[in-house]
Design a protein around this motif. Structure first.
Motif, PDB file in Angstrom:
ATOM      1  N   ASP A   1     -63.606  15.359 -10.527  1.00  0.00           N
ATOM      2  CA  ASP A   1     -65.024  15.406 -10.891  1.00  0.00           C
ATOM      3  C   ASP A   1     -65.398  14.365 -11.944  1.00  0.00           C
ATOM      4  O   ASP A   1     -66.592  14.238 -12.269  1.00  0.00           O
ATOM      5  CB  ASP A   1     -65.378  16.792 -11.444  1.00  0.00           C
ATOM      6  N   TYR A   2     -64.427  13.648 -12.464  1.00  0.00           N
ATOM      7  CA  TYR A   2     -64.688  12.830 -13.651  1.00  0.00           C
ATOM      8  C   TYR A   2     -64.396  11.351 -13.411  1.00  0.00           C
ATOM      9  O   TYR A   2     -63.264  10.983 -13.079  1.00  0.00           O
ATOM     10  CB  TYR A   2     -63.837  13.327 -14.827  1.00  0.00           C
ATOM     11  N   PRO A   3     -65.403  10.480 -13.599  1.00  0.00           N
ATOM     12  CA  PRO A   3     -65.114   9.048 -13.585  1.00  0.00           C
ATOM     13  C   PRO A   3     -64.189   8.677 -14.746  1.00  0.00           C
ATOM     14  O   PRO A   3     -64.086   9.409 -15.745  1.00  0.00           O
ATOM     15  CB  PRO A   3     -66.494   8.395 -13.762  1.00  0.00           C
ATOM     16  N   LEU A   4     -63.518   7.556 -14.614  1.00  0.00           N
ATOM     17  CA  LEU A   4     -62.593   7.061 -15.633  1.00  0.00           C
ATOM     18  C   LEU A   4     -63.253   5.920 -16.395  1.00  0.00           C
ATOM     19  O   LEU A   4     -63.839   5.024 -15.788  1.00  0.00           O
ATOM     20  CB  LEU A   4     -61.314   6.554 -14.961  1.00  0.00           C
ATOM     21  N   VAL A   5     -63.186   5.957 -17.727  1.00  0.00           N
ATOM     22  CA  VAL A   5     -63.587   4.816 -18.548  1.00  0.00           C
ATOM     23  C   VAL A   5     -62.306   4.175 -19.059  1.00  0.00           C
ATOM     24  O   VAL A   5     -61.577   4.774 -19.862  1.00  0.00           O
ATOM     25  CB  VAL A   5     -64.492   5.228 -19.720  1.00  0.00           C
ATOM     26  N   ALA A   6     -61.999   2.978 -18.564  1.00  0.00           N
ATOM     27  CA  ALA A   6     -60.744   2.292 -18.883  1.00  0.00           C
ATOM     28  C   ALA A   6     -61.028   1.154 -19.853  1.00  0.00           C
ATOM     29  O   ALA A   6     -61.852   0.282 -19.568  1.00  0.00           O
ATOM     30  CB  ALA A   6     -60.094   1.758 -17.607  1.00  0.00           C
ATOM     31  N   PHE A   7     -60.342   1.159 -20.992  1.00  0.00           N
ATOM     32  CA  PHE A   7     -60.571   0.128 -22.001  1.00  0.00           C
ATOM     33  C   PHE A   7     -59.287  -0.109 -22.763  1.00  0.00           C
ATOM     34  O   PHE A   7     -58.236   0.453 -22.448  1.00  0.00           O
ATOM     35  CB  PHE A   7     -61.721   0.528 -22.926  1.00  0.00           C
ATOM     36  N   GLY A   8     -59.358  -0.942 -23.804  1.00  0.00           N
ATOM     37  CA  GLY A   8     -58.153  -1.410 -24.464  1.00  0.00           C
ATOM     38  C   GLY A   8     -57.637  -2.640 -23.728  1.00  0.00           C
ATOM     39  O   GLY A   8     -58.021  -2.914 -22.579  1.00  0.00           O
ATOM     40  N   GLY A   9     -56.748  -3.384 -24.350  1.00  0.00           N
ATOM     41  CA  GLY A   9     -56.254  -4.604 -23.734  1.00  0.00           C
ATOM     42  C   GLY A   9     -55.605  -4.389 -22.391  1.00  0.00           C
ATOM     43  O   GLY A   9     -55.773  -5.193 -21.463  1.00  0.00           O
ATOM     44  N   SER A  10     -54.856  -3.286 -22.227  1.00  0.00           N
ATOM     45  CA  SER A  10     -54.162  -3.030 -20.961  1.00  0.00           C
ATOM     46  C   SER A  10     -54.794  -1.911 -20.152  1.00  0.00           C
ATOM     47  O   SER A  10     -54.320  -1.597 -19.063  1.00  0.00           O
ATOM     48  CB  SER A  10     -52.689  -2.687 -21.240  1.00  0.00           C
ATOM     49  N   GLY A  11     -55.874  -1.305 -20.641  1.00  0.00           N
ATOM     50  CA  GLY A  11     -56.475  -0.167 -19.960  1.00  0.00           C
ATOM     51  C   GLY A  11     -56.935  -0.436 -18.543  1.00  0.00           C
ATOM     52  O   GLY A  11     -56.681   0.366 -17.639  1.00  0.00           O
TER      53      GLY A  11
ATOM     54  N   ALA B   1     -64.758   6.993  -9.652  1.00  0.00           N
ATOM     55  CA  ALA B   1     -65.045   5.616 -10.064  1.00  0.00           C
ATOM     56  C   ALA B   1     -64.305   5.325 -11.358  1.00  0.00           C
ATOM     57  O   ALA B   1     -63.845   6.241 -12.056  1.00  0.00           O
ATOM     58  CB  ALA B   1     -66.552   5.402 -10.254  1.00  0.00           C
ATOM     59  N   ALA B   2     -64.204   4.050 -11.670  1.00  0.00           N
ATOM     60  CA  ALA B   2     -63.692   3.617 -12.974  1.00  0.00           C
ATOM     61  C   ALA B   2     -64.712   2.686 -13.595  1.00  0.00           C
ATOM     62  O   ALA B   2     -65.240   1.790 -12.916  1.00  0.00           O
ATOM     63  CB  ALA B   2     -62.342   2.912 -12.831  1.00  0.00           C
ATOM     64  N   VAL B   3     -65.015   2.902 -14.865  1.00  0.00           N
ATOM     65  CA  VAL B   3     -65.956   2.066 -15.602  1.00  0.00           C
ATOM     66  C   VAL B   3     -65.166   1.234 -16.600  1.00  0.00           C
ATOM     67  O   VAL B   3     -64.411   1.784 -17.417  1.00  0.00           O
ATOM     68  CB  VAL B   3     -67.004   2.928 -16.338  1.00  0.00           C
TER      69      VAL B   3
ATOM     70  N   VAL C   1     -66.671  12.340 -18.565  1.00  0.00           N
ATOM     71  CA  VAL C   1     -65.733  11.332 -18.061  1.00  0.00           C
ATOM     72  C   VAL C   1     -64.353  11.580 -18.653  1.00  0.00           C
ATOM     73  O   VAL C   1     -64.183  12.334 -19.616  1.00  0.00           O
ATOM     74  CB  VAL C   1     -66.178   9.890 -18.425  1.00  0.00           C
ATOM     75  N   VAL C   2     -63.358  10.916 -18.071  1.00  0.00           N
ATOM     76  CA  VAL C   2     -62.029  10.801 -18.669  1.00  0.00           C
ATOM     77  C   VAL C   2     -61.936   9.419 -19.295  1.00  0.00           C
ATOM     78  O   VAL C   2     -62.352   8.426 -18.690  1.00  0.00           O
ATOM     79  CB  VAL C   2     -60.923  10.979 -17.609  1.00  0.00           C
ATOM     80  N   THR C   3     -61.425   9.332 -20.522  1.00  0.00           N
ATOM     81  CA  THR C   3     -61.271   8.037 -21.183  1.00  0.00           C
ATOM     82  C   THR C   3     -59.805   7.647 -21.232  1.00  0.00           C
ATOM     83  O   THR C   3     -58.937   8.508 -21.425  1.00  0.00           O
ATOM     84  CB  THR C   3     -61.852   8.063 -22.609  1.00  0.00           C
ATOM     85  N   LEU C   4     -59.535   6.371 -21.046  1.00  0.00           N
ATOM     86  CA  LEU C   4     -58.172   5.847 -21.066  1.00  0.00           C
ATOM     87  C   LEU C   4     -58.135   4.584 -21.916  1.00  0.00           C
ATOM     88  O   LEU C   4     -58.755   3.586 -21.569  1.00  0.00           O
ATOM     89  CB  LEU C   4     -57.681   5.567 -19.649  1.00  0.00           C
TER      90      LEU C   4
END
Length: 695
Positions: free
Chosen positions: A450-460, A475-477, A293-296
């Motif tokens: 090819d990579y879903p996004l994992v979005a986190f943090g207060g503004s992610g 997708a985004a998780v 995945v890609v993490t943000l």
């Protein structure tokens, strides 16, 4: 049953995030079946003047929520920005440097490179060196590249250097002698002289900080370690005064170490906080069957992005902190000034610009009502109704009229409506984040689609839908409690230490006996470090890797090495992996081409002490009707103003699907769901956002 708590604490610029988990007597996460219980999360204000106060307050707050006592705490895992901030703010004072006679200008010569190439850097000015020339002292003695002594260590000049630093009141000293990676004897002798002549000095040796070649990078890395050591040691001591539990500190390489070990090598914590977030995202994604995945990680000042491949974040040794090159193993993270506090402004040529400058937490965005005077990304979200008129469940009320007044003034100068100006701010911020994701994927030879996004943090999660559009992500998780994921990530991390030796030799001339001897030395060092951490021999794990290149190249490609004896089959397998990795990264290789022989450069061993990871229970499915979580509506601007349903995330059940336009709110973050997108809650409590066919 007795309580045993593991607590993760991530100290940020605005809030200190805390997650606690009862691991029970079996260490698996509590509960009779060993499946583990729900983590308890909270936040407390950070205390920049003394981060240890915010740390202790966070521990006290979560213990109060659990009705627990300090005696119930089995361990504390901590992600800290003390070392990072000291470097970013360039607070490096009274630092001295000792090097080999004749190499006093090493820091001034540095590397013959400028940012973005010479054509784009005509007005670039070389930044000040980390140690001024008058604080450099040289010592006689010389080793060759094999470690053989050409001239003996000159104790007389060493004593003179130590006394000069003592008389000048310089207490933090870095020592880097030529070729000490091959033989540390002269540096160890220098430390003994400093201990005798200048006992108050805090000393860092390059042979202990970074035992590999390239003198400039090794020197700067050693000096950075010396620069942050007094501040980090003082910080850890203040925590020890307030909290008696065992403390583990997050390292940049994706592992943790005890506070005592970190005090010996504080440079290893320079990307402590972002590393914990990437590890937490990897854990969440793998739990849902997404190994790559890609993490943000979206914060108030910046956004950090990383890539997870086959369950592990990618690691690099080619990093910088502020203006200082730091050559230590660290999770490969790209940071962009695109956080909630990023300032929007009209440039001299009349264009709308967003970031990288941030309003920070104090005074912060206009809507915080703390005296802020500049429009920020958070103000744009507030004016468009994409976040509620309060944060943290009502603890932080927002002054939306103040944000709108600021946006009206900015919009008038741009010739736009307020809505168009606010939407433009968010569009630029999304593209800034998208460019960071491209840098960590496309520029590394990976297809971002090819990579879903994992979005986190207060503004992610705020721009997750737009990023799916811009990048074509599948997708985004959005994890549960996304604002606390970095703190949760600290509970998923093993103890880890890294050891390296430089052995530059062509593959055809490689001596298997030397290879075996070097790996054995590295594993002995790693094993001794794990023993100090309390891991018995049967619980120690070692991972080998090697840096290789084609002869004539300036930089290497790192590949994992197999287990087993370093024999001919071992050598052939490592070389095969190098050819494959080089082709994957650069699009070509030279397999079976004698004109481009392979060269071995560095051998590495990571010592790992496994820690039991949380095993969180799956949630029972709901009835598929998300209306139970609906709390009302409010006017939200996506493509136009529309009365939009609002949902409370904690009331959604697995299987529930919410179609956009909608807004899904929780304590620490908000997910604006654009028209044409769907968010479905999975059995683990994660929201999975996908675009409809029409997008």
């Amino acid at each position: 049953m007795a309580r045993r708590l593991r607590i993760g604490i991530d100290t940020g610029g605005t809030f200190t995030d805390v997650v606690a988990l009862d691991i029970g007597e079996d260490g698996a996460g509590g509960g009779a079946d060993g499946a583990g219980g729900e983590p308890v999360t909270t936040k407390t204000p950070s205390t920049p003047a003394d981060p240890a106060e915010g740390f202790a307050a966070g521990v006290a707050k979560v213990l109060g929520l659990l009705g627990a006592s300090p005696e119930d705490v089995a361990s504390l895992s901590h992600g800290t920005t003390v070392a990072t901030n000291r470097l970013l703010e360039d607070r490096i004072d009274d630092l001295g440097f000792v090097t080999t006679d004749g190499f006093e200008s090493m820091l001034e010569i540095a590397r013959q490179s400028v940012p973005d190439g010479y054509g784009n850097s005509y007005f670039w000015v070389k930044p000040p060196r980390i140690v001024p020339a008058h604080r450099v002292r040289t010592v006689g003695g010389r080793l060759d590249h094999t470690g053989a002594e050409l001239r003996p260590f000159d104790e007389e000049s060493a004593v003179a250097a130590a006394r000069w630093f003592r008389d000048a009141g310089i207490r933090a000293i870095g020592v880097c002698f030529l070729h000490s990676y091959a033989n540390p004897a002269h540096e160890l002798a220098m430390r003994e002289v400093l201990r005798r002549e200048h006992p108050d000095a805090v000393v860092s040796l390059s042979c202990e900080v970074l035992r590999e070649y390239r003198e400039y990078e090794r020197s700067v890395t050693t000096l950075v370690d010396a620069a942050v050591k007094p501040a980090m040691n003082g910080y850890l001591a203040r925590i020890a005064e307030r909290v008696a539990s065992r403390l583990l500190v997050m390292k940049s390489n994706g592992g943790v170490l005890s506070a005592d070990e970190v005090a010996r090598q504080p440079i290893t914590t320079v990307l402590s906080g972002p590393a914990a977030g990437a590890l937490g995202a990897a854990f969440v994604a793998s739990r849902g069957g997404r190994r790559s995945v890609v993490t943000l990680d979206g914060g108030g000042t910046s956004t950090d992005v990383a890539v997870v491949l086959d369950g592990e974040p990618t690691v690099t040794t080619e990093g910088t902190i502020g203006r200082h090159p730091v050559k230590i193993p660290m999770i490969d993270i790209v940071t962009v000034g695109a956080g909630g506090g990023s300032v929007a402004r009209r440039s001299p040529d009349g264009a709308l610009k967003v970031g990288p400058r941030s309003a920070g937490a104090d005074p912060g965005p206009l809507c915080y009502g703390r005296g802020g005077t500049e429009v920020t990304v958070t103000d744009a979200h507030a004016v468009l109704g994409r976040i509620p008129p309060h944060l943290l469940g009502g603890e932080v009320p927002l002054d939306v009229p103040a944000a709108r007044a600021g946006l009206e003034e900015l919009a008038a100068g741009l010739g736009l409506t307020v809505e168009r100006a606010a939407a433009g701010i968010l569009e630029i911020s999304a593209w800034n984040q998208a460019n960071a994701i491209r840098q960590i994927t496309v520029q590394r030879g990976l297809d971002v689609r090819d990579y879903p996004l994992v979005a986190f943090g207060g503004s992610g999660p705020l721009l997750a839908c737009r990023l799916l559009d811009v990048l074509g992500l599948p997708a985004a998780v959005v994890p549960e409690n996304p604002g606390n994921l970095s703190a949760f990530g600290l509970l998923t991390v093993d103890v880890k230490n890294d050891h390296v030796r430089t052995r530059v030799v062509r593959d055809a001339e490689l001596d298997a006996a030397v290879l075996a001897e070097t790996f054995a030395e590295l594993e002995d060092e790693a094993g001794a470090a794990l023993a100090r951490e309390g891991f018995p021999e049967e619980r120690r794990r070692f991972v080998r890797s090697a840096d290789l290149r084609y002869y004539g190249q300036a930089f290497e490609v790192r590949v994992t090495a197999p287990a087993g004896p370093p024999d001919e089959a071992f050598r052939a397998e490592v070389v095969r992996r190098f050819h494959d990795a080089h082709t994957d990264r650069y699009g070509y290789g030279h397999r079976d081409d004698p004109r481009h022989p392979v060269e071995w450069v560095n051998l590495r061993v990571s010592g790992i002490g496994p820690i039991e990871r949380p095993r969180l229970p799956e949630r029972p499915p709901g009835d598929g009707d998300p209306s139970r979580a609906r709390t009302g509506t409010r006017r939200v601007y996506f493509d136009d103003w529309e009365e939009t349903p609002v949902y409370r995330r904690e009331k959604l059940a697995p299987g529930d699907a919410v179609d956009g336009p909608a807004v899904i709110e929780e304590f620490g973050s908000t997910l604006p769901l654009h028209p044409g997108f769907t968010a479905r809650l999975d059995p683990h409590g994660d929201l999975v956002v996908t675009a409809g066919e029409g997008r």
